[in-house]
Enzyme design. Sequence first.
Site, mmCIF file in Angstrom:
data_model
loop_
_atom_site.group_PDB
_atom_site.id
_atom_site.type_symbol
_atom_site.label_atom_id
_atom_site.label_comp_id
_atom_site.label_asym_id
_atom_site.label_seq_id
_atom_site.Cartn_x
_atom_site.Cartn_y
_atom_site.Cartn_z
ATOM 1 N N SER A 94 0.853 -1.188 0.000
ATOM 2 C CA SER A 94 0.000 0.000 0.000
ATOM 3 C C SER A 94 0.889 1.237 0.000
ATOM 4 O O SER A 94 1.866 1.305 0.756
ATOM 5 C CB SER A 94 -0.905 0.005 1.231
ATOM 6 O OG SER A 94 -1.708 1.171 1.259
ATOM 7 N N HIS A 98 1.626 12.202 0.388
ATOM 8 C CA HIS A 98 1.043 13.519 0.636
ATOM 9 C C HIS A 98 2.119 14.577 0.392
ATOM 10 O O HIS A 98 3.029 14.754 1.205
ATOM 11 C CB HIS A 98 0.537 13.627 2.076
ATOM 12 C CG HIS A 98 -0.646 12.768 2.372
ATOM 13 N ND1 HIS A 98 -1.878 12.970 1.805
ATOM 14 C CD2 HIS A 98 -0.783 11.674 3.189
ATOM 15 C CE1 HIS A 98 -2.731 12.060 2.247
ATOM 16 N NE2 HIS A 98 -2.091 11.264 3.080
ATOM 17 N N HIS A 108 -2.343 7.303 -4.429
ATOM 18 C CA HIS A 108 -2.526 6.089 -3.640
ATOM 19 C C HIS A 108 -2.461 4.876 -4.558
ATOM 20 O O HIS A 108 -2.981 4.890 -5.679
ATOM 21 C CB HIS A 108 -3.898 6.137 -2.950
ATOM 22 C CG HIS A 108 -4.382 4.797 -2.471
ATOM 23 N ND1 HIS A 108 -5.337 4.064 -3.164
ATOM 24 C CD2 HIS A 108 -4.044 4.052 -1.396
ATOM 25 C CE1 HIS A 108 -5.571 2.933 -2.506
ATOM 26 N NE2 HIS A 108 -4.801 2.900 -1.447
ATOM 27 N N GLY A 256 -5.871 -7.045 13.378
ATOM 28 C CA GLY A 256 -4.904 -6.910 14.458
ATOM 29 C C GLY A 256 -3.571 -6.337 14.036
ATOM 30 O O GLY A 256 -2.580 -6.442 14.771
ATOM 31 N N ARG A 258 -0.624 -3.626 13.385
ATOM 32 C CA ARG A 258 -0.112 -2.504 14.166
ATOM 33 C C ARG A 258 -0.818 -1.223 13.743
ATOM 34 O O ARG A 258 -0.801 -0.839 12.582
ATOM 35 C CB ARG A 258 1.391 -2.414 13.940
ATOM 36 C CG ARG A 258 2.120 -1.280 14.611
ATOM 37 C CD ARG A 258 3.626 -1.470 14.397
ATOM 38 N NE ARG A 258 4.390 -0.326 14.837
ATOM 39 C CZ ARG A 258 4.827 0.637 14.008
ATOM 40 N NH1 ARG A 258 4.550 0.570 12.714
ATOM 41 N NH2 ARG A 258 5.539 1.643 14.477
#
Length: 308
Positions: A94, A98, A108, A256, A258
């Site tokens: 991913s 910015h 993105h 779950g 981070r």
Amino acid sequence: MTEVSIEVVKKFFIDLQDRIVGTIEELDGGGKFLKESFDSPNGGVAQPRVLTNGDLFEKAAVQFSYSVGDRLPSAATERYPNLANCPFRATAISVIVHPRNPNVPTTHLNLRMFLVEAQELVWFFGGGFDLTPYILFEEDISFWHEQARAACGSDARYVELKENCDQYFYLPHRDETRGVGGIFFDDFNTNGFDDCFKFVKIVGETFLHAYTTIVHRRAHLSWTSEEEEWMLMRRGRYAEFNLAIDRGTKYGMQSGRRIESVLASLPPRVLWPYQHDLLVSAKFANLTSKLQRGIDWLGIVDNSVDKS
């Protein structure tokens, strides 16, 4: 035909992460990514790469993850409830950038693969890329969509995936798209693993080339305080989408992962002024008029005849 293998996809994602990190550092000219690695349960691993306070980019995150679980999170099974209790493996990259300069758009990319151990092995890819400009340069948007069309290989596939992108990156409470779109695909497993993986690789390579080209066009341009304030207001829309709508954010929280990595896509500064619309000058209204679904940037939507 190559056997379905999540390992070869992992290898490509890790290599792509390294190349995107290197390209962004070169474009920035001064900023460096913080490079971390974290083990996750059942043999998973996360490799977050985050740049902050660069010369050109205020924040950039290039995240790789590989996860193993006993059951798919609900955000990944909305369309396939029959897979909800099945063990899975997943890998993803991913990217979110910015810029500090409002003339340079936010962008993105996401690419992912799931391998689900149901009664028979189920696998699928997903992902895509989109562009969120703050100042309208129509030639950049057309170029972005030309590159997306080339990656798709046919008008028909481009039109389908562009529509998917317009539909997904949409804020219903604002009645506007997050940006000017790109392509988006989900549950992609037609024509076999080889063909699907080849397309995913092309999408990743195309994204890197297209965004680099646009940055080179605009990074030297100066900007005003008014333009920077406008960028910060538009970033608020980006944050609204990621926190309220985005399935990837929900998946990261449910699985779950981070939390610092999950929320690394959020912009470092935003503004939510009251009566925001009153602050939109005619200078920026030409952009907001383009934040709608179904805009035909290439003039091919109605005359697409290739249905392959």
